[in-house]
Design a protein around this motif. Structure first.
Motif, short mmCIF file in Angstrom:
data_model
loop_
_atom_site.label_atom_id
_atom_site.label_comp_id
_atom_site.label_asym_id
_atom_site.label_seq_id
_atom_site.Cartn_x
_atom_site.Cartn_y
_atom_site.Cartn_z
N ASP A 150 -93.55 63.93 -48.88
CA ASP A 150 -93.40 64.84 -49.99
C ASP A 150 -92.84 66.34 -49.36
OD1 ASP A 150 -95.87 65.85 -48.67
OD2 ASP A 150 -96.91 65.40 -50.61
N VAL A 175 -90.03 62.90 -51.47
CA VAL A 175 -90.71 62.02 -52.51
C VAL A 175 -92.28 62.04 -52.55
CG1 VAL A 175 -90.70 59.67 -53.27
CG2 VAL A 175 -88.67 60.62 -52.09
N ARG A 176 -92.99 62.05 -53.69
CA ARG A 176 -94.23 62.19 -53.58
C ARG A 176 -94.94 61.07 -54.22
NH1 ARG A 176 -98.32 65.04 -52.68
NH2 ARG A 176 -100.22 64.57 -53.64
N THR A 207 -97.57 59.03 -56.26
CA THR A 207 -98.66 59.33 -57.28
C THR A 207 -99.50 58.18 -57.46
OG1 THR A 207 -97.08 58.90 -58.81
CG2 THR A 207 -97.32 61.01 -58.61
N GLU A 222 -95.89 53.99 -57.02
CA GLU A 222 -95.26 54.96 -57.98
C GLU A 222 -95.00 56.39 -57.35
OE1 GLU A 222 -97.69 52.93 -61.90
OE2 GLU A 222 -98.00 54.97 -61.25
N THR A 223 -93.67 56.93 -57.61
CA THR A 223 -93.50 58.04 -56.85
C THR A 223 -92.73 58.94 -57.92
OG1 THR A 223 -90.99 57.90 -56.29
CG2 THR A 223 -92.51 56.64 -54.92
N ASP A 224 -92.40 60.24 -57.71
CA ASP A 224 -91.77 61.21 -58.57
C ASP A 224 -90.30 60.88 -58.63
OD1 ASP A 224 -91.33 62.21 -56.26
OD2 ASP A 224 -92.13 64.33 -56.30
N ARG A 225 -89.69 59.97 -57.79
CA ARG A 225 -88.53 59.64 -58.11
C ARG A 225 -88.37 58.07 -58.54
NH1 ARG A 225 -85.78 62.57 -52.88
NH2 ARG A 225 -83.91 61.16 -53.57
N ASP A 259 -90.50 54.05 -59.25
CA ASP A 259 -91.48 53.19 -58.67
C ASP A 259 -90.76 52.04 -57.70
OD1 ASP A 259 -92.91 54.29 -60.40
OD2 ASP A 259 -93.30 52.59 -61.66
N PHE A 296 -103.90 58.97 -54.14
CA PHE A 296 -102.77 58.04 -54.76
C PHE A 296 -103.31 56.55 -54.69
CE2 PHE A 296 -101.20 56.22 -50.92
CZ PHE A 296 -101.40 57.15 -50.01
#
Ligand code: FAD
Length: 368
Positions: A42, A112-113, A115, A127-130, A132, A303
């Motif tokens: 991230d 890329v975070r 989550t 699952e990421t902020d950009r 899955d 996460f």
């Protein structure tokens, strides 16, 4: 912008030293296969937690004791600057990590975070902020830096001065001329106090009197002593009392401050904070402008909550580095509970190697 893939064999969460060490071993073992690996970090660029450390930070061991597997932290600076060879600067580490990622072509996706990680049939869904990604194996290597610990001292919200955690400290300059209380008797506390006390009226709140290692004991000696202890314990011998890994290393700034008597103004732990300062356990009050919490970190594992693997202490039960409850999950670099000396540059390689082997075996890819 979304990620250009929805499936990977291995997803590594994190892009700091632990992730890179795992990446090195995965890349070596998988180079003749068509396995797919991705790293999600991230931060804006390479370096992990080293990106956020204070400006003056130097390692407490020379380059060859501060290196990841395969490729030594370059010593080239040593020719011009003998101090840099003995104690590389944090900027040297940042450059080294960038070069390391490039050298081994590690596919680190930033920023890329991640989550959440959830079970999804025979896969884990990352699952990421950009978007899955479904993965067959997940390696958590998220470190601790993003989860600073501040003790629950009454009155913290009422305090009218400045409070920062060591993880947010950059330099002493903003505190010049102020009354500063450094809380915490470990290496971070000692190093920050050493520079703050040169420009400010600083005191040190500690639970017990800090123990300083002898001046000639650096990270090299500590690592050797800890290794000897590890082997003694393994073979059932009396390990003796080693140098404590929490004892304060006398890096040059700490030694100078100690000799000048600037580390001597010890206080007990704070009983409570008020608008104007602190109250000590005996009830006396003292005005303070700034409190710097050098009180540590905890593993950044939120996460993983959907997997139900996190215990009350905020850890995951592991065998070596593999989760017992979720065998498609490994954890690397968080401290001794995920492998001996695994939170150090030179120590994480061993845990990373064992982890990469197990991951590959679990995927049944042939190894070289
Ligand atoms: P990190 O470096 O924190 O890397 C984890 C990465 O994952 C970070 O980029 C983080 O932002 C990211 N991340 C976290 N959560 C998520 C998420 N949900 N999604 C995506 N990304 C995420 N060690 C030594 O060997 N020698 C030394 O001299 C030394 N000095 C130190 C001095 C200080 C002040 C400190 C604090 C530590 C020092 N260490 C030293 C210890 C060690 O090197 C560091 O703690 C190291 O950064 C740990 O590496 P890591 O890869 O486990 O975690």
């Amino acid at each position: 912008e979304g990620l250009p893939f929805a499936e990977r064999d291995v997803a590594v969460v994190g892009g700091g030293q632990a992730a890179l060490a795992v990446g090195y071993h995965l890349a070596r073992e998988l180079r003749k296969t068509d396995a797919t690996v991705a790293f999600f970090d991230d931060r804006a660029g390479p370096g992990g937690a080293w990106r956020g450390t204070w400006d003056s930070l130097r390692l407490f061991s020379p380059a060859e004791w501060s290196s990841l597997p395969g490729y030594l932290l370059p010593r080239h600076l040593g020719d011009a600057d003998p101090e840099a060879a003995e104690a590389p600067h944090r900027d040297d580490v940042l450059g080294y990590f960038a070069a390391y990622e490039a050298r081994y072509e590690l596919p680190v996706w930033r920023p890329v975070r991640v989550t959440a990680v959830r079970r999804d049939g025979d896969r884990l869904r990352v699952e990421t902020d950009r978007g899955d990604v479904r993965a067959r194996a997940v390696v958590a290597a998220t470190g601790t830096a993003s989860r600073p610990v501040v003790p629950d001292v009454p009155g913290r919200e009422a305090f009218g001065g400045v409070q920062i955690h060591s993880g947010a400290y950059r330099s002493a300059e903003p505190f010049a001329g102020q009354r500063v209380l450094v809380v915490g008797g470990g290496n971070s506390g000692a190093q920050i106090l050493a520079e703050v006390s040169a420009v400010a009226d600083a005191s040190w709140a500690v639970e017990t009197t800090p123990r300083f290692l002898p001046a000639d004991v650096d990270g090299r000696v500590l690592f050797d002593a800890a290794t000897a202890r590890y082997h003694a314990l393994k073979s059932g011998e009396d390990p003796g009392r080693p140098y404590g890994l929490g004892d304060v290393v006398q890096v040059p700034s700490v030694r100078a401050a100690k000799e000048a008597g600037r580390l001597d103004d010890l206080r007990p732990p704070i009983a409570r904070l008020t608008a104007a300062g602190v109250v000590w356990p005996d009830g006396t009050e003292e005005s303070v402008d700034v409190v710097i919490w050098c009180t540590g970190f905890r593993p950044a594992l939120e996460f993983l909550a959907p997997l139900g693997v996190i215990d009350d202490a905020g850890r995951v039960t592991v065998e070596a580095t593999r989760s017992v409850a979720e065998p498609r999950l490994w954890l690397v670099g968080y401290g001794s509970w995920t492998g001996f000396a695994s939170a150090t540059l030179v120590g994480v390689g061993r845990s990373a190697r064992v982890t990469a082997r197990e991951v590959i075996q679990s995927l049944s890819f042939p190894t070289s």
